[in-house]
Design a protein around this motif. Structure first.
Motif, PDB file in Angstrom:
ATOM      1  N   SER A 241      -0.268   6.686   3.698  1.00  9.88           N
ATOM      2  CA  SER A 241      -0.244   5.275   3.326  1.00  9.88           C
ATOM      3  C   SER A 241       0.644   4.475   4.268  1.00  9.88           C
ATOM      4  N   THR A 242       1.683   5.103   4.814  1.00  8.86           N
ATOM      5  CA  THR A 242       2.478   4.358   5.788  1.00  8.86           C
ATOM      6  C   THR A 242       1.677   4.132   7.072  1.00  8.86           C
TER       7      THR A 242
ATOM      8  N   VAL B 262      -9.621  -3.898   7.853  1.00  9.54           N
ATOM      9  CA  VAL B 262      -9.705  -2.446   7.856  1.00  9.54           C
ATOM     10  C   VAL B 262     -10.542  -1.949   6.678  1.00  9.54           C
TER      11      VAL B 262
ATOM     12  N   GLU C 126      -2.781  -1.660   9.360  1.00  7.29           N
ATOM     13  CA  GLU C 126      -3.100  -2.947   8.750  1.00  7.29           C
ATOM     14  C   GLU C 126      -2.323  -4.084   9.408  1.00  7.29           C
TER      15      GLU C 126
ATOM     16  N   SER D 274      -1.553   2.889  -4.608  1.00 12.52           N
ATOM     17  CA  SER D 274      -2.420   3.800  -3.876  1.00 12.52           C
ATOM     18  C   SER D 274      -3.287   4.633  -4.826  1.00 12.52           C
TER      19      SER D 274
ATOM     20  N   MET E 233     -10.475 -14.655   4.804  1.00 13.68           N
ATOM     21  CA  MET E 233     -11.068 -13.815   5.835  1.00 13.68           C
ATOM     22  C   MET E 233     -12.243 -13.019   5.274  1.00 13.68           C
TER      23      MET E 233
ATOM     24  N   ASN F 158      -4.397  -6.963  11.292  1.00 11.11           N
ATOM     25  CA  ASN F 158      -4.274  -8.321  10.787  1.00 11.11           C
ATOM     26  C   ASN F 158      -3.881  -9.290  11.898  1.00 11.11           C
TER      27      ASN F 158
ATOM     28  N   ILE G 206      -1.579   3.766   7.247  1.00 12.87           N
ATOM     29  CA  ILE G 206      -2.486   2.662   6.941  1.00 12.87           C
ATOM     30  C   ILE G 206      -1.747   1.340   7.044  1.00 12.87           C
ATOM     31  N   ASN G 207      -0.564   1.319   6.490  1.00 11.89           N
ATOM     32  CA  ASN G 207       0.246   0.117   6.537  1.00 11.89           C
ATOM     33  C   ASN G 207       0.439  -0.337   7.983  1.00 11.89           C
TER      34      ASN G 207
ATOM     35  N   ASN H 286      -6.009 -13.534   3.664  1.00 14.72           N
ATOM     36  CA  ASN H 286      -6.853 -12.358   3.516  1.00 14.72           C
ATOM     37  C   ASN H 286      -8.109 -12.665   2.715  1.00 14.72           C
TER      38      ASN H 286
ATOM     39  N   VAL I  93      -3.555  -6.116   2.621  1.00 13.50           N
ATOM     40  CA  VAL I  93      -2.254  -6.065   1.976  1.00 13.50           C
ATOM     41  C   VAL I  93      -1.627  -7.455   2.036  1.00 13.50           C
TER      42      VAL I  93
ATOM     43  N   VAL J 257     -14.958   0.151   0.878  1.00 11.07           N
ATOM     44  CA  VAL J 257     -13.862  -0.714   0.463  1.00 11.07           C
ATOM     45  C   VAL J 257     -13.094  -1.234   1.673  1.00 11.07           C
ATOM     46  N   VAL J 258     -12.851  -2.514   1.633  1.00 13.23           N
ATOM     47  CA  VAL J 258     -12.061  -3.158   2.668  1.00 13.23           C
ATOM     48  C   VAL J 258     -10.720  -3.515   2.043  1.00 13.23           C
ATOM     49  N   ILE J 259      -9.654  -3.079   2.676  1.00  8.33           N
ATOM     50  CA  ILE J 259      -8.354  -3.267   2.055  1.00  8.33           C
ATOM     51  C   ILE J 259      -7.486  -4.243   2.824  1.00  8.33           C
TER      52      ILE J 259
ATOM     53  N   ILE K 118       0.830  -1.204   0.000  1.00  6.60           N
ATOM     54  CA  ILE K 118       0.000   0.000   0.000  1.00  6.60           C
ATOM     55  C   ILE K 118       0.865   1.255   0.000  1.00  6.60           C
ATOM     56  N   VAL K 119       2.053   1.147   0.523  1.00  5.13           N
ATOM     57  CA  VAL K 119       2.964   2.294   0.463  1.00  5.13           C
ATOM     58  C   VAL K 119       3.667   2.239  -0.889  1.00  5.13           C
TER      59      VAL K 119
END
Lengths: 343, 343
Positions: B78-79, B95, B85, A78, A113, B89, B81-82, A110, A99, A95-97, A72-73
């Motif tokens: 984005s970091t 998320v 996440e 993104s 899940m 998890n 979020i990372n 994932n 990684v 939206v469910v994200i 995601i980074v």
DNA sequence: TTGCTTTACGAAAACGTGGTAGTGTTGAAA
DNA sequence: TTTCAACACTACCACGTTTTCGTAAAGCAA
């Protein structure tokens, strides 16, 4: 402090039945005006909102879509998420994200899940490891369960589903051609390991452009990078030998590293070495010199993918059971953004 | 094609009751071994997985957390979020991400969409417009409903909840101090408009560092940028006047623009002008020269925020109703990453 | 009064799960 | 033979909604 109010509570409070409350709120004519208005006023006062979970259970629709991406980074990913989010929002979807971190196991986990009812469909880009293993059982499984899947960018032919890609091969071809047009003869390719689908395609385009122009296709000029940190050494060796006068890099990280390495050695970009990169990200725009890139328009890909997915989801609603499996693969246009790293 | 199998279907197929199936699968001793194994084998064969939605409805827990951020195509966010996440998890949470696009209305809409049962808690960073308006009713509302909220980075004192921030003021102080230590006397500040909370705090730190060192605090050296595109002009004017010998920029985009503008005018970084930026992003690492930054460690913020939120969620489970409201504000450490743009 | 329609509402099922309480059968101890 | 526990399983409720069907009361004509 006070939990959200439910139909049942309203019903109890007003001494009517749950169904009466439900119908009143949906403005059913079945209910007399007096009762209807009374219920509505009460509901408004207590700020009643139907519980999404209950609705999902009832309707078998969650109004949310799952996104599974490797990172995601990452500028490209993104922007794709951004594109998906825009369309999803427009249609009332969340939206469910998740990684995958380029790990096969995480990707599978994932998906499992989310697959148990949490979402109505998937948008995904394969992890490196998944592409390497070639194991897609987790994806076929959810598809067999009747859950729509849209893949983007890193896709595979082994799965039948809707896809959104760019024409990596011809985009690479175009990029290399433009280097040739500006008089470059020895063009290096800096790419990733082969199993990443897009890497392979871009290599094909590179090769074709060379051959079509009567230039030799020299394996020595193909540099496969597994780890960015090691690429500097390999590149500087080739630079020392003056083996090439232009580079086509499959991503902007490689490109900027090349430029920096070249600068350190006193070589000028673009005079001595021209550079083109795939993926028009933030680095290319702000590096010195700015880098000519193949724009990949992640946002458009996201828009398109989301639209395709939502259409599938809502189509299934109507002609239930009637899976029409004419999957389509949408190709998003790319174009070359000329900047300072080429002349 | 075939929908997921349910307890009910298994029960029917094996001619036992639903509860027998349920218990068999949870290995209850109530059920005889023969039946238990038969059910388990059948369930495994048909790949039974409990339906998340039904579980959510029953348990009043969705095992998912909502994230609301101003932008997603943004290195820092984005970091974060990372980071979220990762922790989510680990604890088995999903998320759900919503982008407010720095719009108040979207922020409200997104929160309302998620607040009706879809998630167990929020992690959010305020949109610019929300900070400008100072209207936080949508946030107090969900908090009053008993939903835990953790705010990060762009926070407000008007809301009582857990927060994760960096010490913007002292980080800015440190950055400016380091410029002073290297002999710079006329230090400009390039910042955003005032209502963004972090912008204000960073300005305070800048001012304090100057005053503590006996340097004049000159309003003319503060450049407030509303739109990145216009900043180049303002900056070049000041550069022409040789008004400053160092710049502290509140984000890396401003910093790189300054460097490019200076270069165009024949000024050298860091010889003529030293540059430090807030937010250690990808641009700083790859620009030429690389940029000295204040690391903001979005990942750590995300980790921490997620941990705080999940702890709150799971604490409420136990001592239900017993809201303990001793909210904490976690301050994440920053440090200066010295690179080529300073000496 | 009877029969019919309309109005206004309620009961109950369904979505899928899990826990509590209950039921009926068997075998063994008293 | 009676009593009681153990066993093996089922019934039922709750979560919050929507929706179908049912029906009581009222109105009205004959």
């Amino acid at each position: 402090m006070k939990r959200k109010i439910t139909l049942k509570q309203i019903a109890k409070e007003l001494d009517v039945s749950i169904s009466t409350v439900s119908k009143s709120l949906r403005n059913s004519l079945e209910i007399g005006e007096e009762t209807r208005l009374k219920v509505q006023a009460f509901a408004k006062f207590y700020n009643y909102k139907p519980n999404n979970i209950a609705l999902s259970l009832k309707n078998r629709k969650t109004k949310s879509i799952g996104i599974i991406i490797p990172e995601i980074v990452h500028y490209f990913f993104s922007t794709v998420i951004n594109g998906i989010e825009q369309v999803a929002n427009e249609y009332g979807y969340s939206v469910v994200i998740c990684v995958s971190d380029d790990s096969f196991d995480k990707e599978v986990l994932n998906m499992e899940m989310l697959a148990n009812g949490s979402i109505d469909g998937f948008i995904m880009s394969l992890s490196k490891e998944t592409q390497y293993k070639g194991d897609f059982h987790h994806i076929t499984e959810v598809i067999n369960q009747g859950m729509p899947v849209v893949m983007f960018d890193r896709v595979t032919n082994d799965i039948l589903c809707d896809k959104v890609i760019i024409d990596d091969k011809s985009a690479a071809y175009e990029a290399v051609q433009s280097l040739i047009d500006s008089g470059r003869k020895k063009i290096a390719l800096v790419t990733t390991v082969d199993y990443v689908s897009v890497g392979k395609l871009r290599t094909d385009g590179y090769e074709k452009a060379l051959l079509d122009n009567g230039l030799p296709f020299n394996e020595d000029l193909i540099i496969k990078i597994e780890d960015v940190d090691t690429c500097e050494i390999t590149i500087s060796e080739l630079l020392h030998a003056r083996a090439f006068d232009a580079v086509f890099a499959v991503n902007e990280l490689f490109a900027v590293t090349i430029i920096k390495t070249a600068n350190k050695m006193g070589l000028k970009v673009p005079e001595d070495i021209a550079v083109i990169a795939f993926t028009d990200g933030i680095i290319s725009k702000y590096s010195t010199p700015t880098i000519t890139t193949v724009s990949q328009s992640g946002e458009k890909m996201g828009n398109k993918a989301a639209k395709m997915l939502i259409e599938r989801i809502e189509a299934e609603e109507d002609d239930d059971e009637e899976h029409n499996e004419n999957y389509i693969t949408e190709v998003i246009e790319t174009h070359l953004i000329k900047r300072e790293s080429t002349d």
